[in-house]
Design a protein around this motif. Structure first.
Motif, PDB file in Angstrom:
ATOM      1  N   LEU A  81       0.688  -1.216   0.098  1.00 24.65           N
ATOM      2  CA  LEU A  81      -0.193  -0.047  -0.329  1.00 24.65           C
ATOM      3  C   LEU A  81       0.747   1.676   0.017  1.00 24.65           C
ATOM      4  O   LEU A  81       1.148   1.789  -0.739  1.00 24.65           O
ATOM      5  CB  LEU A  81      -1.000  -0.229   1.478  1.00 24.65           C
ATOM      6  N   GLY A  82       1.813   1.371   0.827  1.00 25.60           N
ATOM      7  CA  GLY A  82       2.786   2.459   0.579  1.00 25.60           C
ATOM      8  C   GLY A  82       3.638   2.222  -0.755  1.00 25.60           C
ATOM      9  O   GLY A  82       3.447   3.712  -1.191  1.00 25.60           O
ATOM     10  N   VAL A  83       4.577   1.575  -0.867  1.00 28.33           N
ATOM     11  CA  VAL A  83       5.104   1.628  -1.740  1.00 28.33           C
ATOM     12  C   VAL A  83       3.828   2.111  -3.520  1.00 28.33           C
ATOM     13  O   VAL A  83       4.301   3.242  -4.094  1.00 28.33           O
ATOM     14  CB  VAL A  83       5.680   0.062  -2.336  1.00 28.33           C
ATOM     15  N   LEU A  84       2.709   1.754  -4.046  1.00 34.87           N
ATOM     16  CA  LEU A  84       2.218   1.990  -4.608  1.00 34.87           C
ATOM     17  C   LEU A  84       1.398   2.937  -4.507  1.00 34.87           C
ATOM     18  O   LEU A  84       1.296   3.444  -5.006  1.00 34.87           O
ATOM     19  CB  LEU A  84       0.998   1.135  -4.674  1.00 34.87           C
ATOM     20  N   GLY A  85       1.204   3.805  -3.271  1.00 39.88           N
ATOM     21  CA  GLY A  85       0.979   4.278  -3.194  1.00 39.88           C
ATOM     22  C   GLY A  85       2.051   6.029  -3.286  1.00 39.88           C
ATOM     23  O   GLY A  85       0.781   6.937  -4.221  1.00 39.88           O
ATOM     24  N   ASP A  86       3.038   5.762  -3.074  1.00 42.08           N
ATOM     25  CA  ASP A  86       3.461   6.699  -3.569  1.00 42.08           C
ATOM     26  C   ASP A  86       4.520   6.866  -4.691  1.00 42.08           C
ATOM     27  O   ASP A  86       4.526   8.094  -5.337  1.00 42.08           O
ATOM     28  CB  ASP A  86       5.244   5.931  -2.760  1.00 42.08           C
ATOM     29  N   ILE A  87       4.026   5.203  -5.345  1.00 47.09           N
ATOM     30  CA  ILE A  87       4.036   5.657  -7.020  1.00 47.09           C
ATOM     31  C   ILE A  87       3.294   6.405  -7.625  1.00 47.09           C
ATOM     32  O   ILE A  87       3.634   7.075  -8.126  1.00 47.09           O
ATOM     33  CB  ILE A  87       4.297   4.335  -7.559  1.00 47.09           C
ATOM     34  N   ALA A  88       1.973   5.892  -6.952  1.00 46.62           N
ATOM     35  CA  ALA A  88       0.220   7.262  -7.902  1.00 46.62           C
ATOM     36  C   ALA A  88       1.355   8.510  -7.354  1.00 46.62           C
ATOM     37  O   ALA A  88       0.769   9.252  -8.414  1.00 46.62           O
ATOM     38  CB  ALA A  88      -0.217   6.394  -7.258  1.00 46.62           C
ATOM     39  N   ARG A  89       1.428   8.928  -6.251  1.00 48.13           N
ATOM     40  CA  ARG A  89       1.223  10.312  -6.349  1.00 48.13           C
ATOM     41  C   ARG A  89       2.810  11.246  -7.390  1.00 48.13           C
ATOM     42  O   ARG A  89       2.187  11.775  -7.259  1.00 48.13           O
ATOM     43  CB  ARG A  89       1.815  10.806  -4.444  1.00 48.13           C
ATOM     44  N   GLN A 128      -9.932  23.720 -10.879  1.00 48.55           N
ATOM     45  CA  GLN A 128      -8.494  24.182 -11.803  1.00 48.55           C
ATOM     46  C   GLN A 128      -7.432  23.151 -12.290  1.00 48.55           C
ATOM     47  O   GLN A 128      -6.666  22.903 -13.144  1.00 48.55           O
ATOM     48  CB  GLN A 128      -8.730  25.504 -11.761  1.00 48.55           C
ATOM     49  N   TYR A 129      -6.672  23.247 -10.954  1.00 46.07           N
ATOM     50  CA  TYR A 129      -5.515  21.960 -10.965  1.00 46.07           C
ATOM     51  C   TYR A 129      -5.580  21.134 -10.149  1.00 46.07           C
ATOM     52  O   TYR A 129      -5.435  20.630  -9.787  1.00 46.07           O
ATOM     53  CB  TYR A 129      -4.841  23.324 -10.316  1.00 46.07           C
ATOM     54  N   PRO A 130      -6.725  20.033 -10.748  1.00 43.95           N
ATOM     55  CA  PRO A 130      -6.771  18.728  -9.999  1.00 43.95           C
ATOM     56  C   PRO A 130      -5.997  18.091  -9.591  1.00 43.95           C
ATOM     57  O   PRO A 130      -5.934  16.633  -8.498  1.00 43.95           O
ATOM     58  CB  PRO A 130      -7.767  18.418 -10.611  1.00 43.95           C
ATOM     59  N   ASP A 131      -4.488  18.571 -10.088  1.00 45.72           N
ATOM     60  CA  ASP A 131      -3.172  17.188  -9.708  1.00 45.72           C
ATOM     61  C   ASP A 131      -2.455  18.107  -8.697  1.00 45.72           C
ATOM     62  O   ASP A 131      -1.368  17.506  -8.534  1.00 45.72           O
ATOM     63  CB  ASP A 131      -2.779  17.048 -11.268  1.00 45.72           C
ATOM     64  N   VAL A 132      -3.063  19.525  -8.506  1.00 46.50           N
ATOM     65  CA  VAL A 132      -1.639  19.321  -7.388  1.00 46.50           C
ATOM     66  C   VAL A 132      -2.455  19.793  -6.161  1.00 46.50           C
ATOM     67  O   VAL A 132      -3.831  20.259  -5.760  1.00 46.50           O
ATOM     68  CB  VAL A 132      -1.629  21.421  -7.732  1.00 46.50           C
ATOM     69  N   ALA A 133      -1.648  19.387  -5.155  1.00 46.00           N
ATOM     70  CA  ALA A 133      -1.986  19.627  -3.880  1.00 46.00           C
ATOM     71  C   ALA A 133      -1.821  20.533  -2.973  1.00 46.00           C
ATOM     72  O   ALA A 133      -1.131  21.683  -2.876  1.00 46.00           O
ATOM     73  CB  ALA A 133      -1.682  18.221  -3.484  1.00 46.00           C
ATOM     74  N   VAL A 134      -2.338  21.124  -2.060  1.00 51.03           N
ATOM     75  CA  VAL A 134      -2.862  22.524  -1.143  1.00 51.03           C
ATOM     76  C   VAL A 134      -2.191  21.840  -0.061  1.00 51.03           C
ATOM     77  O   VAL A 134      -2.965  20.911   0.610  1.00 51.03           O
ATOM     78  CB  VAL A 134      -3.984  23.114  -1.771  1.00 51.03           C
ATOM     79  N   ALA A 135      -1.524  22.165   0.808  1.00 51.21           N
ATOM     80  CA  ALA A 135      -0.865  21.530   2.414  1.00 51.21           C
ATOM     81  C   ALA A 135      -1.688  23.393   3.005  1.00 51.21           C
ATOM     82  O   ALA A 135      -0.631  23.954   2.731  1.00 51.21           O
ATOM     83  CB  ALA A 135       0.397  21.227   2.974  1.00 51.21           C
ATOM     84  N   ILE A 136      -2.046  23.302   3.607  1.00 51.79           N
ATOM     85  CA  ILE A 136      -2.160  24.518   5.208  1.00 51.79           C
ATOM     86  C   ILE A 136      -2.083  24.124   6.174  1.00 51.79           C
ATOM     87  O   ILE A 136      -2.324  23.610   6.920  1.00 51.79           O
ATOM     88  CB  ILE A 136      -3.887  24.750   5.063  1.00 51.79           C
ATOM     89  N   HIS A 137      -1.017  25.249   6.657  1.00 50.84           N
ATOM     90  CA  HIS A 137       0.092  25.174   7.794  1.00 50.84           C
ATOM     91  C   HIS A 137      -1.252  26.512   8.386  1.00 50.84           C
ATOM     92  O   HIS A 137      -0.835  27.717   7.783  1.00 50.84           O
ATOM     93  CB  HIS A 137       1.014  25.167   7.625  1.00 50.84           C
ATOM     94  N   ASP A 138      -1.717  26.643   9.762  1.00 55.32           N
ATOM     95  CA  ASP A 138      -1.952  27.772  10.457  1.00 55.32           C
ATOM     96  C   ASP A 138      -0.292  28.158  11.358  1.00 55.32           C
ATOM     97  O   ASP A 138      -0.065  27.054  12.556  1.00 55.32           O
ATOM     98  CB  ASP A 138      -3.312  27.861  11.349  1.00 55.32           C
TER      99      ASP A 138
END
Length: 320
Positions: A81-89, A128-138
């Motif tokens: 699960l970890g390896v295949l998830g990393d490959i997909a990302r 507009q950009y479904p393949d761009v991840a957004v990480a929010i930090h407060d």
């Protein structure tokens, strides 16, 4: 060095196809069903499983009416699960880079930004950009700004003050904000038809941001103007979740940005308390390092401006 790592040699014989097929086998529950899904004969499937167990050096499944994973099989499933998830990302991120976009944006924000259009901006941007991840930090504004210097942050939403005018930083003002005094459902005044005045609350239990934060500085200046410089908070916290919980469970008065107060009031969680004068917080601004600006980042900045405007927040120079 790598040759001396225990248990590493077997992984050199492991292939991605092994991991994919093992997950299919675990989900199918039988060799027959797994063979059908993988378009193999049952004999070939049995041979493949024996090969995989030989590579792992241990039994991976217990055969029966339905296959069950052994403890070693559970470990291999976790690895798969970890390896295949990393490959997909990685694939999604490389696709974004190939299309001229960054695969991920790291955005820091103070409370006011989160209540003042940031969620709306993220939603619009990812349409507009479904393949761009957004990480929010407060977190504290100073810490977020340091992230711009180290490139840990692509953009930071905070108040426009001297700190935002550092060399290399660019900015756009999103809206003007103020400081608000609020109460929650734990307050003895919550059920009253009229909201208590500021003067009624001077001897209540106050929750304020930590000393040195801009909201606290503005609030302390207001207390001096009101002749209440003696007022000291019972609780100091930079956590909105903690303040919200305390206001719901205890008889407290809180201090936060007006944009956050308005948002929480729209959810029925806070009520704003009128004061004798407005307490200015300052212009909420998005900042970024001009040297590291990308077209993707600038599109996100545009979404932030749109998000703020859709919430009917004021533009610079106007009152809220």
């Amino acid at each position: 060095m790598i040759q001396h790592l225990g248990g590493f040699t077997w992984a050199r014989r492991l292939k991605v196809r092994h991991l994919e097929s093992f997950l299919v086998l675990e989900e199918a529950g039988t060799l027959t069903r797994a063979a059908e899904q993988l378009h193999m004969t049952q004999s070939a499937m049995s041979h493949w499983l024996a090969e995989l167990e030989n590579i792992a050096g241990t039994t991976l499944v217990i055969r029966g009416r339905r296959l069950q994973l052994t403890p070693a099989g559970q470990l291999l499933k976790h690895l798969a699960l970890g390896v295949l998830g990393d490959i997909a990302r990685a694939g999604h991120e490389m696709h974004a880079v190939a299309a001229g976009r960054v695969p991920r944006l790291n955005v820091g924000s103070v409370w006011a930004g989160i209540a003042g259009g940031l969620p709306e901006a993220v939603s619009l941007f990812q349409q507009q950009y479904p393949d761009v991840a957004v990480a929010i930090h407060d977190g504290p504004f100073d810490n977020l700004l340091k992230g711009l210097e180290t490139r840990a942050m692509d953009a930071v939403v905070g108040v426009l003050d001297a700190r935002a005018h550092r060399p290399g930083l660019a900015h756009r003002v999103l809206f003007e904000d103020r400081v608000a005094i609020v109460m929650g459902q734990g307050s003895k005044y919550w059920q009253h038809s009229s909201t208590p005045s500021f003067g009624n609350l001077l001897h209540e239990q106050w929750i304020m941001p930590p000393s040195g934060t801009l909201t606290r500085i503005q609030m302390d200046a207001f207390l001096i103007e009101q002749g209440a410089s003696w007022l000291r908070p019972r609780v100091e916290t930079a956590s909105l979740a903690m303040m919200q919980t305390l206001l719901q469970k205890g008889d407290y008065v809180g201090v936060c940005s007006d944009s956050m107060a308005a948002y929480m009031a729209s959810l029925g969680l806070f009520r704003k308390i009128s004061s004798d004068s407005n307490i200015r917080f300052g212009p909420i601004t998005v900042m970024w390092n001009d040297e590291h600006a990308t077209p993707t980042l600038m599109d996100f900045v545009g979404c932030l401006e749109h998000g703020a405007s859709t919430l009917h927040l004021s533009v610079p120079g106007q009152e809220i």
